[in-house]
Scaffold this active site. Structure first.
Site, PDB file in Angstrom:
ATOM      1  CB  CYS A   8      84.124  35.520  32.799  1.00 44.73           C
ATOM      2  SG  CYS A   8      83.165  36.213  31.304  1.00 44.73           S
ATOM      3  CG  ASP A 131      90.982  34.606  26.008  1.00 44.62           C
ATOM      4  OD1 ASP A 131      91.627  33.696  26.315  1.00 44.62           O
ATOM      5  OD2 ASP A 131      89.625  34.480  26.074  1.00 44.62           O
TER       6      ASP A 131
END
Length: 216
Positions: A8, A131
């Protein structure tokens, strides 16, 4: 089980090529002005063009409005929308229906109670991304390179397919896969030499570690 990998916060063709040649299944493009990985639409469109057909393109947004999402969908044409803000299950379901894309919903985790929140998104999101919870005062919603107690996912992970993020890197991703058994792992700052600057060698090391863990 095979664990797939997402790199990412891609911002350059060099990082993109390192990710795809190393075997990344997803590349993430960030649309959040406060992030050092933020892209404008023309930048993202160029990178998406290089990735198309080679890896799934994920557009990361944070509480984006419909006009912003429409512009991203029209101009960048991502395969997946990743929602990294405070989007409710209802908002996630509405985005999925309106824009006709798969949706990943990020859930910030510090405790098992945080992970339990993911259950309310079952059926709305195609995939949950666990996360680390941002530290107090952070301008960014993600884990900011920090891990969380992976045991916080015990009991929830078995019920929901999920992607694991937060503080992962080449040296700990195999352990993370072995313990949590995610369908995918996600890395951003863990393969950078400085905030927003991807290190092609670190990207390759991370992807090799994921592949080795697949065979374990």
């Amino acid at each position: 089980m095979i664990t797939t990998a997402k790199i990412c916060g891609i911002t350059t063709p060099e990082a993109l090529e390192a990710a795809i040649s190393g075997g990344a299944d997803y590349i993430g493009l960030v649309f959040y002005a406060k992030s050092p990985r933020h892209l404008d639409i023309p930048q993202a469109k160029r990178l998406a063009g290089l990735a198309r057909g080679r890896a799934k393109i994920v557009a990361l947004t944070v509480d984006a409005d419909d006009d912003t999402l429409q512009e991203i969908v029209d101009d960048v044409a991502p395969d997946i929308l990743q929602l990294h803000g405070k989007e409710t299950p209802e908002r996630v379901a509405a985005i999925k229906k309106q824009f006709g894309r798969e949706v990943i919903k990020a859930i910030a985790v510090a405790t098992a109670g945080d992970a339990e929140r993911a259950r309310s998104y079952a059926g709305a999101a195609d995939l949950i991304l666990f996360d680390a919870k941002a530290p107090p005062g952070s301008l960014l919603p993600g884990g900011n390179g920090r891990t969380f107690d992976w045991h916080a996912l015990d009991g929830v992970a078995e019920a929901l397919p999920f992607m694991l993020s937060g503080g992962l890197g080449p040296d700990n991703v195999a352990d993370a896969i072995a313990l949590t058994k995610p369908v995918a792992v996600d890395v951003s700052s863990g393969v950078e030499s400085a905030p927003g600057i991807k290190d092609p060698d670190q990207i390759r090391r991370f992807l090799l570690a994921v592949k080795a863990a697949k065979q374990a």
